[in-house]
Design a protein around this motif. Structure first.
Motif, PDB file in Angstrom:
ATOM      1  N   GLU A  17      34.968  28.709  55.068  1.00 32.09           N
ATOM      2  CA  GLU A  17      33.662  29.339  55.219  1.00 32.09           C
ATOM      3  C   GLU A  17      32.925  29.321  53.884  1.00 32.09           C
ATOM      4  N   ARG A  18      31.714  28.808  53.888  1.00 33.09           N
ATOM      5  CA  ARG A  18      30.946  28.730  52.641  1.00 33.09           C
ATOM      6  C   ARG A  18      30.274  30.071  52.383  1.00 33.09           C
ATOM      7  N   CYS A  19      30.989  30.938  51.713  1.00 32.52           N
ATOM      8  CA  CYS A  19      30.553  32.332  51.599  1.00 32.52           C
ATOM      9  C   CYS A  19      31.281  32.966  50.407  1.00 32.52           C
ATOM     10  N   GLY A  20      30.611  33.883  49.721  1.00 31.02           N
ATOM     11  CA  GLY A  20      31.232  34.525  48.563  1.00 31.02           C
ATOM     12  C   GLY A  20      32.089  35.731  48.954  1.00 31.02           C
ATOM     13  N   PHE A  21      32.956  36.172  48.028  1.00 29.13           N
ATOM     14  CA  PHE A  21      33.799  37.340  48.308  1.00 29.13           C
ATOM     15  C   PHE A  21      32.977  38.619  48.458  1.00 29.13           C
ATOM     16  N   GLY A  22      31.843  38.676  47.764  1.00 26.54           N
ATOM     17  CA  GLY A  22      30.990  39.857  47.881  1.00 26.54           C
ATOM     18  C   GLY A  22      30.509  40.023  49.321  1.00 26.54           C
ATOM     19  N   GLU A  23      30.066  38.913  49.889  1.00 26.54           N
ATOM     20  CA  GLU A  23      29.582  38.926  51.273  1.00 26.54           C
ATOM     21  C   GLU A  23      30.739  39.202  52.242  1.00 26.54           C
ATOM     22  N   GLN A  24      31.893  38.640  51.950  1.00 27.00           N
ATOM     23  CA  GLN A  24      33.061  38.927  52.801  1.00 27.00           C
ATOM     24  C   GLN A  24      33.307  40.427  52.860  1.00 27.00           C
ATOM     25  N   LEU A  25      33.260  41.077  51.689  1.00 27.44           N
ATOM     26  CA  LEU A  25      33.524  42.520  51.653  1.00 27.44           C
ATOM     27  C   LEU A  25      32.510  43.277  52.519  1.00 27.44           C
ATOM     28  N   ASP A  26      31.241  42.866  52.456  1.00 30.49           N
ATOM     29  CA  ASP A  26      30.219  43.541  53.282  1.00 30.49           C
ATOM     30  C   ASP A  26      30.588  43.456  54.764  1.00 30.49           C
ATOM     31  N   LYS A  71      31.892  34.752  32.246  1.00 30.96           N
ATOM     32  CA  LYS A  71      33.326  34.958  32.430  1.00 30.96           C
ATOM     33  C   LYS A  71      33.664  36.362  31.928  1.00 30.96           C
ATOM     34  N   VAL A  72      34.539  37.033  32.625  1.00 33.32           N
ATOM     35  CA  VAL A  72      34.919  38.392  32.247  1.00 33.32           C
ATOM     36  C   VAL A  72      36.440  38.534  32.251  1.00 33.32           C
ATOM     37  N   LEU A  73      36.998  38.879  31.087  1.00 37.21           N
ATOM     38  CA  LEU A  73      38.445  39.114  31.043  1.00 37.21           C
ATOM     39  C   LEU A  73      38.734  40.398  31.803  1.00 37.21           C
ATOM     40  N   VAL A  74      39.664  40.332  32.734  1.00 38.34           N
ATOM     41  CA  VAL A  74      40.058  41.536  33.465  1.00 38.34           C
ATOM     42  C   VAL A  74      41.541  41.757  33.207  1.00 38.34           C
ATOM     43  N   GLN A  75      41.852  42.868  32.584  1.00 38.71           N
ATOM     44  CA  GLN A  75      43.270  43.182  32.314  1.00 38.71           C
ATOM     45  C   GLN A  75      43.564  44.587  32.832  1.00 38.71           C
ATOM     46  N   LEU A  76      43.798  44.630  34.135  1.00 41.99           N
ATOM     47  CA  LEU A  76      44.027  45.909  34.800  1.00 41.99           C
ATOM     48  C   LEU A  76      45.330  45.847  35.577  1.00 41.99           C
ATOM     49  N   PRO A  77      46.053  46.935  35.616  1.00 40.51           N
ATOM     50  CA  PRO A  77      47.278  46.953  36.417  1.00 40.51           C
ATOM     51  C   PRO A  77      46.957  47.179  37.892  1.00 40.51           C
ATOM     52  N   ASN A  78      47.983  47.410  38.683  1.00 40.72           N
ATOM     53  CA  ASN A  78      47.804  47.616  40.122  1.00 40.72           C
ATOM     54  C   ASN A  78      47.205  48.987  40.399  1.00 40.72           C
ATOM     55  N   ARG A  79      45.908  49.039  40.529  1.00 38.66           N
ATOM     56  CA  ARG A  79      45.219  50.283  40.870  1.00 38.66           C
ATOM     57  C   ARG A  79      43.914  49.923  41.556  1.00 38.66           C
ATOM     58  N   ILE A  80      43.344  50.923  42.235  1.00 38.28           N
ATOM     59  CA  ILE A  80      42.170  50.652  43.058  1.00 38.28           C
ATOM     60  C   ILE A  80      41.021  50.057  42.240  1.00 38.28           C
ATOM     61  N   SER A  81      40.896  50.492  40.984  1.00 36.75           N
ATOM     62  CA  SER A  81      39.778  49.977  40.173  1.00 36.75           C
ATOM     63  C   SER A  81      39.853  48.452  40.025  1.00 36.75           C
ATOM     64  N   PHE A  82      41.041  47.895  40.041  1.00 38.04           N
ATOM     65  CA  PHE A  82      41.163  46.427  39.994  1.00 38.04           C
ATOM     66  C   PHE A  82      40.381  45.813  41.161  1.00 38.04           C
ATOM     67  N   VAL A  83      40.546  46.383  42.318  1.00 38.92           N
ATOM     68  CA  VAL A  83      39.938  45.829  43.531  1.00 38.92           C
ATOM     69  C   VAL A  83      38.416  45.989  43.484  1.00 38.92           C
ATOM     70  N   ILE A  84      37.969  47.161  43.036  1.00 39.00           N
ATOM     71  CA  ILE A  84      36.510  47.389  42.937  1.00 39.00           C
ATOM     72  C   ILE A  84      35.904  46.406  41.934  1.00 39.00           C
ATOM     73  N   VAL A  85      36.575  46.252  40.798  1.00 36.94           N
ATOM     74  CA  VAL A  85      36.072  45.345  39.750  1.00 36.94           C
ATOM     75  C   VAL A  85      36.007  43.915  40.279  1.00 36.94           C
ATOM     76  N   PHE A  86      37.044  43.497  40.978  1.00 36.71           N
ATOM     77  CA  PHE A  86      37.072  42.128  41.501  1.00 36.71           C
ATOM     78  C   PHE A  86      35.853  41.855  42.387  1.00 36.71           C
ATOM     79  N   PHE A  87      35.602  42.778  43.318  1.00 38.34           N
ATOM     80  CA  PHE A  87      34.484  42.543  44.254  1.00 38.34           C
ATOM     81  C   PHE A  87      33.129  42.737  43.569  1.00 38.34           C
ATOM     82  N   ALA A  88      33.045  43.661  42.618  1.00 39.15           N
ATOM     83  CA  ALA A  88      31.764  43.875  41.916  1.00 39.15           C
ATOM     84  C   ALA A  88      31.386  42.607  41.155  1.00 39.15           C
ATOM     85  N   LEU A  89      32.348  42.003  40.477  1.00 37.74           N
ATOM     86  CA  LEU A  89      32.056  40.772  39.743  1.00 37.74           C
ATOM     87  C   LEU A  89      31.679  39.653  40.717  1.00 37.74           C
TER      88      LEU A  89
END
Ligand code: J2J
Length: 529
Positions: A17-26, A71-89
C-alpha cells in the motif's frame, strides 16, 4: 549507481500500500478506537490516544523546526514514548534512526557523521545510565544536531505533547515510497551502515509477517527485545500487531524475569526471542513455578543459529508452537508456519514470507547450488533494500549487479523446499543475537596505547552462540587484562555487548597460505584455552 528497485512491480501484491505510517495510524485509530494499543511497565495507551499524542508531538516537532526529510537519532528503550515518537516523526516525514539503548559515543559518532541528524531524542536514564551528558557532548561536537529532546516523566517529549494538544496543524504530505526509517546494520566494517526502509515496504514486511503468524485482534504481542530492532519492531512485532488491532506489551528491561513476568501477567500470545534468551528463560521456568506461560500461542525464535537440540527441547517443553525465524534488517524474512509438523519446524527456517521474494543460493562463482548443498543466500524482493544509505562502495560488495542482497549467510534448500541456515560465510560475530564485526572491535582495541595489533574472532559458545575473543600483540602484558580492556572500551564509548569475553596473547600470528591472519586457527586456539 547500481541496480534500482522498481516499486511499481509490486503494486498488485496483497498488503502492499502506497501510504505513510502516519496515515496508517489514523486509520487504525478510526478502526480500533478505545482498544488498548500499547502497554509498558507504567502505563497503557489506546489506539485513539496514540493517534492524538502522535499528532500533538508531530505539530510540536514542526514548530521546533524539524523538517520533512530530517534524520532524527532516536535512542529510547521499550516504553510508550518510543511508539509516539515513531509515529510523530512519520507524520511529518522525518526519519528516525533506530539506535539501541546499548549504544555509546563510538557508535553514535559513526552514525552522526554518516547521516547528519538534525535532532537527537534520548531517554534521560535507563538501566542506571544517564544519557543526557552523552547527548550534550554529541550536540557540542556535531553542529548538525540542532535539538536534543529528552524523554523522562517531566521531560521535553511529554511537555511538547501537552503544549500542542488540541492544535490541528497541517502536516507535510508523505509518500509511502519515501524512507520511513533507518535501521542499523549489524554487518558494519568499522564504517557503520544504515538500512533505509520505506513506509510501504516496511508495512508490507509487517503484514506478511503477521499473516504467517495468523495474527489477529485477539493477539497480545510482547516485545521482549529492544524494540528498535527490526525483529520486535516489524516481524510482525509492534507494527504488525497494531495493523491487526492487537495489543502490544513492551518489556521494559528486556531481561528474562521481565519477559516471564509480562507473559504471566498480560496473557501474552506471541513473542520473539533470540536463542540465548530462550535458554535462560527455560532455566528460570525450571526453578520458579509461579510463572505461567500457558497463554502463549507462538514463540518466534531467530536472530542466530538455533541448535537442533534446543529446537527439540522448545517443542517438547513449551506449551505453544515454535516458529523459527530467519530475518535480516535489510529485508528478507523466512519463517516456519504454525501448521508445519514439529519435526520439520525443528530443522529449518521455513520459507520466505512473501510470494514475491526471490531467493538464490549460490557458490563462489554465483552459480546456483543444488538442493541439499550449502551456498551463500542471496535475496531480492518487495521489502529487501537495493542499497545501504549513502554507501556506494559498500553497496558494490553487498549487492549483485542485478540487485540481489548478499546476506553473507550459508544456507541450503531442504528436500521439502524449506530454507536451512548453516552459519556465516562472512566474518561476523553473532553474540546472543547481536551482530558484531571483528574489524570494528580491532580498530577500537588498537587505540589502546599498549596494544600494537589485535585480531578478534567469534568462538562457539554454548550460551551466547559466539563469544568474543581478542588476540593481542603487546610489548608488555603488564597492566592489560580483561578488566582493563573493558574499562578502556567503556571509556571510549563502546556498547557493552561488544566487550571481549576472552583475551589471549600471541607473539606472531598464524597465517593462511596467502599470508592473511588465520582466523580459523585463532578460533581453535581460543577454544582450546
Ligand atoms: C541463523 N542466523 C540468523 C537464524 C538471523 C527477525 C529475526 C532476526 C533478525 C536479525 C531480524 C537467523 N539462524 N534463524 O532482522 O526481522 C543472522 C544472519 C542474518 C543476520 C541478520 C528479524 N536469523 N540470523 O537478526 O539484521 O546472519 O536481523 O544475516 O540483526 O542474523 O541480522 P539482523
Amino acid at each position: 549507481m547500481g541496480y534500482k528497485k522498481d516499486m511499481s512491480k509490486y503494486e498488485n501484491l496483497e498488503g502492499w500500500e502506497r501510504c505513510g505510517f502516519g496515515e496508517q495510524l489514523d486509520r487504525w485509530a478510526e478502526k480500533y478506537g478505545e482498544r488498548t494499543a500499547v502497554t509498558d511497565s507504567e502505563d497503557e495507551i489506546s489506539y485513539m490516544e496514540l493517534k492524538q499524542k502522535a499528532d500533538c508531538l508531530a505539530a510540536a516537532f514542526l514548530r521546533k523546526g524539524i523538517l520533512k526529510g530530517d534524520k532524527v537519532l532516536v535512542q529510547l528503550p521499550n516504553r510508550i514514548s518510543f511508539v509516539i515518537v515513531f509515529f510523530a516523526l512519520s507524520k511529518i516525514g522525518a526519519v528516525p534512526i533506530m539506535m539501541l539503548p546499548a549504544h555509546r559515543e563510538a557508535e553514535l559518532e559513526g552514525i552522526i557523521e554518516l547521516a547528519k541528524p538534525a535532532a537527537y531524542i534520548v531517554v534521560e536514564k535507563y538501566l542506571g545510565f544517564s544519557y543526557v551528558p552523552m547527548a550534550n557532548a554529541m550536540k557540542e561536537k556535531y553542529s548538525c544536531i540542532r535539538h536534543i529532546f529528552i524523554d523522562s516523566e517531566s521531560g521535553d517529549i511529554s511537555g511538547m505533547i501537552a503544549e500542542t494538544c488540541g492544535e490541528n496543524g497541517a502536516f507535510p504530505a508523505v509518500d509511502g515510497y519515501e524512507t520511513a526509517v533507518l535501521l542499523l546494520s549489524g554487518g558494519t566494517t568499522g564504517v557503520p551502515k544504515l538500512i533505509p526502509r520505506t513506509h510501504t515496504d516496511y508495512m508490507y514486511n509487517a503484514r506478511m509477517s503477521a499473516k504467517r503468524c495468523r495474527l489477529d485482534s485477539s493477539d497480545v504481542y510482547l516485545a521482549s527485545l529492544p524494540v528498535a530492532h527490526n525483529f520486535p519492531l516489524c516481524c510482525p512485532g509492534l507494527l504488525g500487531t497494531l495493523d491487526v488491532g492487537g495489543k502490544v506489551v513492551l518489556a521494559s528491561a528486556t531481561s528474562p524475569d521481565d519477559i516471564l513476568d509480562a507473559i504471566t501477567e498480560e496473557g501474552v500470545t506471541i513473542t520473539a526471542l533470540v536463542p540465548a534468551m530462550v535458554t535462560v528463560c527455560m532455566e528460570m521456568l525450571e526453578w520458579d513455578e509461579d510463572y505461567d506461560i500457558s497463554s502463549l500461542r507462538i514463540l518466534q525464535v531467530g536472530g542466530a543459529m538455533l541448535e537442533d537440540s534446543l529446537a527439540d527441547k522448545i517443542i517438547e517443553e513449551w506449551p505453544c508452537k515454535l516458529m523459527q525465524v530467519f530475518g535480516t534488517a535489510e529485508g528478507l524474512l523466512s519463517f516456519t508456519s504454525p501448521e508445519d509438523e514439529g519435526s520439520l519446524i525443528a530443522r529449518c527456517q521455513g520459507t520466505p514470507v512473501s510470494p514475491a521474494d526471490e531467493v538464490k543460493i549460490v557458490d563462489e562463482e554465483d552459480k546456483a547450488v543444488p538442493e541439499g548443498v550449502f551456498g551463500e543466500l542471496l535475496s531480492r524482493g518487495p521489502y529487501t533494500i537495493d542499497g545501504y544509505y549513502m554507501a556506494e562502495e559498500a553497496n558494490k560488495k553487498s549487492f549483485t549487479p542485478d540487485g540481489f542482497y548478499r546476506t553473507g549467510d550459508k544456507a541450503m534448500w531442504t528436500k521439502d523446499g524449506r530454507l536451512r541456515l548453516g552459519g556465516r560465510i562472512k566474518e561476523q560475530i553473532n553474540r546472543a543475537g547481536e551482530k558484531i564485526m571483528p574489524s570494528e572491535i580491532e580498530a577500537y582495541l588498537c587505540r589502546h596505547s599498549k596494544i600494537k595489533e589485535a585480531a578478534v574472532v567469534g568462538v562457539p559458545d554454548e550460551t551466547l552462540g559466539n563469544r568474543i575473543c581478542a588476540f593481542l600483540v603487546t610489548d608488555d602484558e603488564a597492566g592489560i587484562d580483561l578488566q582493563e580492556i573493558h574499562r578502556f572500551l567503556r571509556e571510549i564509548g563502546v556498547a557493552a555487548y561488544k566487550m571481549p569475553d576472552q583475551i589471549e596473547w600471541v607473539e606472531t600470528w598464524p597465517l593462511t597460505s596467502v599470508g592473511k591472519i588465520d582466523k580459523k586457527a585463532l578460533e581453535r586456539m581460543a577454544q582450546e584455552k
